[in-house]
Design a protein around this motif. Structure first.
Motif, mmCIF file in Angstrom:
data_model
loop_
_atom_site.group_PDB
_atom_site.id
_atom_site.type_symbol
_atom_site.label_atom_id
_atom_site.label_comp_id
_atom_site.label_asym_id
_atom_site.label_seq_id
_atom_site.Cartn_x
_atom_site.Cartn_y
_atom_site.Cartn_z
ATOM 1 N N ILE A 112 65.803 5.116 -12.626
ATOM 2 C CA ILE A 112 65.908 6.526 -12.214
ATOM 3 C C ILE A 112 66.917 6.723 -11.079
ATOM 4 C CG2 ILE A 112 64.038 6.673 -10.527
ATOM 5 C CD1 ILE A 112 63.152 9.190 -12.279
ATOM 6 N N TYR A 171 61.792 2.954 -14.674
ATOM 7 C CA TYR A 171 60.693 3.718 -15.273
ATOM 8 C C TYR A 171 60.343 3.216 -16.675
ATOM 9 C CZ TYR A 171 64.166 6.138 -18.108
ATOM 10 O OH TYR A 171 65.154 6.422 -18.994
ATOM 11 N N LEU A 175 56.187 3.338 -18.474
ATOM 12 C CA LEU A 175 55.818 4.574 -19.177
ATOM 13 C C LEU A 175 54.391 4.522 -19.722
ATOM 14 C CD1 LEU A 175 59.111 5.493 -21.048
ATOM 15 C CD2 LEU A 175 58.126 6.604 -19.067
ATOM 16 N N ASN A 179 51.231 6.753 -18.333
ATOM 17 C CA ASN A 179 50.576 7.683 -19.254
ATOM 18 C C ASN A 179 49.063 7.694 -19.045
ATOM 19 O OD1 ASN A 179 50.771 9.601 -21.200
ATOM 20 N ND2 ASN A 179 50.636 8.178 -22.899
ATOM 21 N N GLY A 188 56.050 12.914 -14.565
ATOM 22 C CA GLY A 188 56.373 13.610 -15.808
ATOM 23 C C GLY A 188 56.667 15.080 -15.581
ATOM 24 N N ILE A 191 60.035 15.506 -13.905
ATOM 25 C CA ILE A 191 61.133 15.253 -14.857
ATOM 26 C C ILE A 191 61.305 16.441 -15.803
ATOM 27 C CG2 ILE A 191 61.848 13.790 -16.806
ATOM 28 C CD1 ILE A 191 62.234 12.365 -14.171
ATOM 29 N N ARG A 237 63.835 10.049 -23.484
ATOM 30 C CA ARG A 237 63.548 8.738 -22.895
ATOM 31 C C ARG A 237 62.153 8.702 -22.255
ATOM 32 N NH1 ARG A 237 66.250 4.682 -25.002
ATOM 33 N NH2 ARG A 237 68.452 4.598 -24.510
ATOM 34 N N PHE A 238 61.738 9.806 -21.652
ATOM 35 C CA PHE A 238 60.438 9.864 -20.973
ATOM 36 C C PHE A 238 59.322 10.338 -21.908
ATOM 37 C CE2 PHE A 238 62.646 9.500 -16.948
ATOM 38 C CZ PHE A 238 61.700 8.957 -16.113
ATOM 39 N N LEU A 241 55.562 9.391 -21.849
ATOM 40 C CA LEU A 241 54.797 9.812 -20.670
ATOM 41 C C LEU A 241 54.275 11.242 -20.794
ATOM 42 C CD1 LEU A 241 54.004 9.479 -17.685
ATOM 43 C CD2 LEU A 241 56.343 9.973 -17.068
#
Length: 581
Positions: A112, A171, A175, A179, A188, A191, A237-238, A241
């Protein structure tokens, strides 16, 4: 000097094009062998926390880089002709290359911290490119773009500080763990807000049409595959999450409304570039909403196909604007297909791909997205927003085609319309080829298994029905006389509300930004230049100045001082003697 500028242009084009091919071959190799490469370079380590520069090479990052390199190479080649009268072409090319470099940094980062570098680089270079034509409108648009994106930067910084809880900023390893950790859902949500600012979702939408003040090649690059898609890519990409979060449901609603709002506003707009910008906004809403339904592969698929035909659409608009002596109002255009048939061909095909006409690039992703929407258990409102927005896409596309290609020749004076700028045409034909084939080739590449979506016949045909109705409405409205158009607009207030993006610019640009900036100016005046100045730097200076003037009189051995002090002392002694007596 001109020769040097053009050679730099050509070298940049060749380099980026070769990089695109290289990424393509690597990507095929990685997919075939199911490979991922992670490279790490530790820059600094303190208190068991390391700042690491990481590079993640997998099929997704390589495929996205291939598309970005291809579009940027074509855009630079196109700029060679489009910016022919520009004195500082070298500066322009360097800015575009910096922009591409920032995007690369964002794409290949599983860390990040390095994402922030690319993210901030995009914000800074986009500001420089938006204010490239140095006039008041460009400066205002650039400031709005920079301030809107700065909000996202702040949220990314907050996410970085929150991730200190884990002792690393990679990150990608956390993930799954995040979560299951309710506290880390904070990352999350941060972001999501950052991605919403970059991808211009409601309420941050007003900067995207304003950024059209940039030169057209920049618009083709920025609004197809780089700046605006950065937020979507980050959320892809995230994605793991973000599935069970309340914020994701909110994002689904906001992105659906963005799609709807942009579609309606495009139907009231008369500026050619802004219509295409609002179309980009609508497609970004589509990507974000399908992402918030938990289908990141589909969002990525649409992101790539959209990049191709949208870049082509901007390039065609650039050619038309050039030939109209830099005029962008579609009411003064008309009948251009008679005079510039090749450009009109490119524009029509890219518009058809945008509408999702079968077997062009946009069809493969858009049709699959809408079928998955029909397949999912969403409420009627979301279903309505998706399909109505698709109809609106056909609506404004047909309206644009009627104004540009079909309607009467409506120019103010005689223009030199010609279709022989081979540099622009060659660059457009590369993207034309990709706009036709990229949908099918990506559907084989990204989905290794066939998607079978079983739906009732009418629901399956819903996309076609909605598209046909939207296209028909666009055709009818464009051909109506002035009275019918007034009936369509209904009332001035409603049309005003719909045409300026539901008062979004008033709320964000002139509202929040203005009040925050004026509040900052007041703070500067009263604290920085007021109290703190008086009691720190300037106050100290005044006191020292006063004392130095006083001491200076003693320093120069002034006779008057000694005489004066002698008189005072003698007076005091006399008074004392008198008092004693």
């Amino acid at each position: 000097m001109n020769h040097l500028k053009y050679s730099v242009c050509f070298i940049s084009f060749i380099f980026l094009f070769l990089m695109s091919l290289l990424n393509f071959f690597f990507m095929v190799y990685f997919i075939m062998n199911n490979m991922i490469i992670l490279l790490e370079w530790e820059i600094i380590s303190f208190n068991s926390t390391s700042i690491i520069m990481s590079i993640l090479l997998d099929w997704m990052s390589l495929l996205f880089m291939m598309f970005v390199f291809l579009i940027s190479s074509v855009v630079i080649y196109y700029s060679k002709s489009y910016m022919i009268s520009e004195l500082n072409l070298m500066r322009f090319i360097i800015l575009v290359l910096l922009f591409v470099f920032s995007m690369m940094l964002l794409i290949i980062s599983p860390n990040i911290i390095s994402i922030l570098l690319g993210w901030d680089g995009l914000g800074l270079v986009s500001y420089c490119l938006v204010i490239y034509y140095q006039n008041l409108k460009s400066y205002n648009a650039g400031m709005l773009t920079a301030l809107s994106n700065r909000v996202g930067d702040v949220f990314i910084l907050m996410a970085i500080s929150w991730m200190l809880n884990y002792g690393s900023w990679n990150y990608i390893f956390y993930l799954e763990f995040m979560n299951n950790d309710w506290e880390m859902n904070m990352v999350g949500s941060l972001i999501i807000v950052a991605a919403m600012t970059k991808s211009a979702q409601i309420p941050f939408s007003s900067w995207l049409p304003a950024a059209m003040a940039a030169p057209t090649p920049v618009s083709a690059l920025v609004h197809s595959s780089t700046l605006v898609t950065a937020g979507v890519y980050l959320l892809i990409r995230f994605n793991m999450l973000l599935l069970d979060m309340f914020f994701f449901k909110l994002l689904l609603l906001l992105s659906g409304l963005t799609m709807f709002m942009a579609g309606i506003s495009a139907n009231y707009e008369f500026d050619l570039k802004k219509i295409i910008a609002l179309s980009t906004l609508s497609q970004l809403g589509l990507m974000m909403s399908i992402l918030s339904m938990g289908l990141p592969d589909l969002a990525f698929f649409h992101l790539l196909t959209h990049a191709m035909f949208k870049a082509l659409l901007f390039m065609c608009a650039g050619v038309i604007i050039h030939m109209m002596n830099d005029m962008q109002d579609i009411r003064f255009m008309g009948g251009v297909s008679m005079y510039i048939p090749l450009t009109s061909l490119c524009m029509n095909i890219s518009n058809m791909a945008l509408c999702g006409i079968p077997f062009l690039a946009g069809f493969y992703s858009k049709d699959l997205i809408l079928e998955m929407v029909s397949f999912s258990n969403l409420n009627l409102m979301i279903f309505f927003l998706y399909y109505f927005s698709t109809g609106l896409t056909m609506f404004y596309t047909f309206r644009l085609l009627m104004y540009l290609m079909v309607n009467d020749y409506n120019l103010m004076s005689i223009y030199n319309l010609y279709d022989e700028d081979y540099v622009m045409l060659k660059s457009m034909f590369v993207l034309l080829f990709m706009s036709i084939i990229s949908g099918s080739f990506l559907s084989w590449m990204i989905f290794s298994y066939p998607y079978m979506v079983y739906l009732p016949f009418n629901l399956k045909m819903m996309v076609i029905y909605v598209s046909l109705i939207g296209g028909l409405m666009g055709y009818l409205i464009s051909n109506m006389g002035i009275y019918s158009v007034n009936k369509f607009i209904m009332t001035y207030n409603l049309s005003n509300f719909l045409s300026i993006m539901w008062f979004m610019p008033n709320l964000t640009t002139y509202g929040l930004s203005y009040y925050f900036l004026s509040f900052g100016q007041n703070l500067l005046k009263s604290i920085d230049l007021g109290w703190s100045e008086l009691y720190s730097g300037y106050g100290m200076f005044k006191i020292l100045k006063k004392y130095s003037v006083f001491y200076n009189i003693y320093q120069i051995n002034n006779f008057k001082i000694y005489l004066f002090s002698f008189v005072i002392w003698m007076t005091i002694i006399l008074f004392m003697l008198l008092f004693i007596n």
